[in-house]
Design an enzyme around this catalytic site. Structure first.
Site, PDB file in Angstrom:
ATOM      1  N   PHE A  49       0.803  -1.225   0.000  1.00 41.37           N
ATOM      2  CA  PHE A  49       0.000   0.000   0.000  1.00 41.37           C
ATOM      3  C   PHE A  49       0.839   1.280   0.000  1.00 41.37           C
ATOM      4  O   PHE A  49       0.341   2.348  -0.292  1.00 41.37           O
ATOM      5  CB  PHE A  49      -0.951   0.004   1.210  1.00 41.37           C
ATOM      6  CG  PHE A  49      -0.328   0.444   2.498  1.00 41.37           C
ATOM      7  CD1 PHE A  49      -0.290   1.786   2.846  1.00 41.37           C
ATOM      8  CD2 PHE A  49       0.231  -0.474   3.375  1.00 41.37           C
ATOM      9  CE1 PHE A  49       0.292   2.200   4.040  1.00 41.37           C
ATOM     10  CE2 PHE A  49       0.804  -0.072   4.562  1.00 41.37           C
ATOM     11  CZ  PHE A  49       0.840   1.269   4.888  1.00 41.37           C
ATOM     12  N   LYS A  50       2.113   1.157   0.312  1.00 38.79           N
ATOM     13  CA  LYS A  50       2.917   2.371   0.453  1.00 38.79           C
ATOM     14  C   LYS A  50       3.205   3.077  -0.863  1.00 38.79           C
ATOM     15  O   LYS A  50       3.737   4.189  -0.867  1.00 38.79           O
ATOM     16  CB  LYS A  50       4.200   2.050   1.197  1.00 38.79           C
ATOM     17  CG  LYS A  50       3.903   1.598   2.621  1.00 38.79           C
ATOM     18  CD  LYS A  50       5.132   1.507   3.466  1.00 38.79           C
ATOM     19  CE  LYS A  50       4.789   1.169   4.893  1.00 38.79           C
ATOM     20  NZ  LYS A  50       4.532  -0.280   5.078  1.00 38.79           N
TER      21      LYS A  50
END
Ligand code: PLP
Length: 430
Positions: free
Chosen positions: A106-107
């Site tokens: 998700f980063k």
């Protein structure tokens, strides 16, 4: 819009300065001076907006005058060019998949947004900024990918030796160009400590113009609020709760920003692995970090979550904090058992981090059965194929994005401690 320091002893700064500095001069985390709720009309009609339009509505007050509307929208369309599917697993349990970006965790959203903004600010300058980042596995890859060949930036990644997965290490160490990987003999918290020391080391700072790309940086942290709006856009349901697999607590803290912006969220569940500083805090009201424990959900192997102070800032006293948030921890056995169970029952493959999110949600729903729960699936299971394949006894397909880099040679510099880091970084040609 300005950011103030949570230590309270530095002057307020705009978005550009907060991004470039990372931390305030007094060592505190930056925090928005004011959070203005979005128009009710926007939230009620959110399905009429594209993901990029939603991102723009969410982020614009924080960026303020630092970037004009046209350029900010361009930056957002470079940041968000993949999907965030919401998968229904059970009657009231959904998985929000945040791993469809270039590095499969998700980063990517925060890292790409920050990289694009910094590239924009450095467009007409001859200065180079060095982005110094400690990673427990996924941040480094996302930051390297986002900043690769971005003008006026060098990236130095510190990662803990033998504590990241094979695919994660390949992603960290095969970029070349303006990306340098440092392999630290220690834990993630040791890497984070080196970064913090470097920021107050005048000699390093003067030479390198340091900024950080951990979730302490507002440009990495705030875009994570988008996810909660995207889930709401797809669900449009009342009684919504989110379970967030948490390490440094940046993602869940961005969820609170979404709530402050007016998104109707009833409750947050901070789900952790055996690094249970916060779950223990919810029981004892005492913050008592223990040494970091290595787990299979390694991106959450953090025992001193930097962003918890921002959560306390938003939720205030313990009574309010526990009204809006619960926190539970789960060990590796529980994690793998639920990976196995959900694969059997739903043919759905969790990664170890998402599995912990699922476990936290499930636990909360036992006593709150009327809630609609979303857990964040923060990484692609293939990043942890060693454990997942053994548990569900199938071979995972390797996505093209990973296949391409598997045969590249890893390049890193070994670091023993802060002095060693200091010598090496000061002699590095950047
Ligand atoms: C970084 C990470 C987390 C933890 O996020 P925080 O914002 O640090 O709490 C969870 N899952 C994955 C896969 C990660 O990479």
């Amino acid at each position: 819009m300005y950011f103030r320091s949570l230590n309270g002893n530095s002057s307020k700064v705009n978005f550009e300065t907060a991004l470039k500095k990372g931390l305030a001069d007094d060592g505190g985390l930056f925090f928005p001076e004011k959070i203005s709720p979005l128009k009710k009309d926007f939230i009620e009609n959110i399905e009429n907006y594209s993901d990029i339009e939603i991102a723009y509505e969410v982020i614009k007050q924080f960026v303020g005058d630092s970037i004009n509307e046209t350029d900010l929208k361009n930056i957002l369309s470079n940041t968000i060019d993949f999907d965030f599917p919401l998968i229904k697993l059970e009657k009231n349990i959904y998985s929000l998949e945040l791993f469809h970006g270039p590095t499969l965790a998700f980063k990517d959203v925060g890292a790409r947004f920050m990289a694009n903004c910094l590239g924009y600010f450095n467009k007409n300058e001859n200065k180079t900024n060095t982005v110094l980042v400690a990673t427990s596995g996924d941040t480094g890859a996302a930051v390297a990918n986002g900043f690769l060949k971005v003008k006026g930036t060098n990236v130095v990644i510190l990662y803990p030796k033998n504590k990241v997965s094979e695919i994660q290490e390949i992603q960290l160490t095969t970029n070349g160009n303006n990306i340098t990987a440092l392999r630290v003999d220690g834990s993630f918290d040791d890497c984070q400590k080196i970064v913090k020391n470097a920021f107050v080391d005048k000699k390093i700072n003067n030479k390198l113009n340091l900024t950080s790309a951990n979730s302490i940086n507002v440009a990495r942290w705030l875009p994570q609020a988008f996810y909660y709006f995207y889930a709401f856009k797809k669900l449009k349901k009342k009684n919504l709760v989110f379970s967030v697999p948490s390490g440094n607590f940046g993602n869940i803290c961005a969820g609170l920003i979404a709530m402050k912006l007016g998104l109707p969220i009833d409750h947050f569940i901070a789900s952790t692995n055996s690094n249970d500083t916060i779950p223990r805090y919810f029981k004892s009201q005492v913050l008592n970090p223990k040494p970091t424990i290595q787990t299979i959900s390694n991106a959450m192997d953090v025992s001193k979550p930097s962003n918890f102070i921002r959560i306390q800032e938003m939720l205030g006293d313990f009574k309010n904090l526990s009204y809006f948030m619960s926190s539970y921890s789960f060990d590796d056995n529980q994690t793998l058992a639920v990976v196995k169970k959900i694969y059997k029952k739903n043919k759905y493959i969790l990664d170890p981090h998402g599995a912990i999110g699922y476990l936290g949600l499930n636990k909360y729903l036992v006593t709150n059965p009327k809630k609609i729960g979303v857990f964040l699936e923060t990484a692609h299971p293939v990043k942890f194929s060693k454990h997942i394949e053994k548990t569900i006894k199938i071979k995972l397909d390797i996505p093209e994005k990973i296949n391409k880099i598997l045969l590249k040679k890893k390049k890193y510099i070994d670091i023993e401690n802060y002095d060693d880091f200091r010598d090496k970084i000061l002699s590095l040609k950047v």
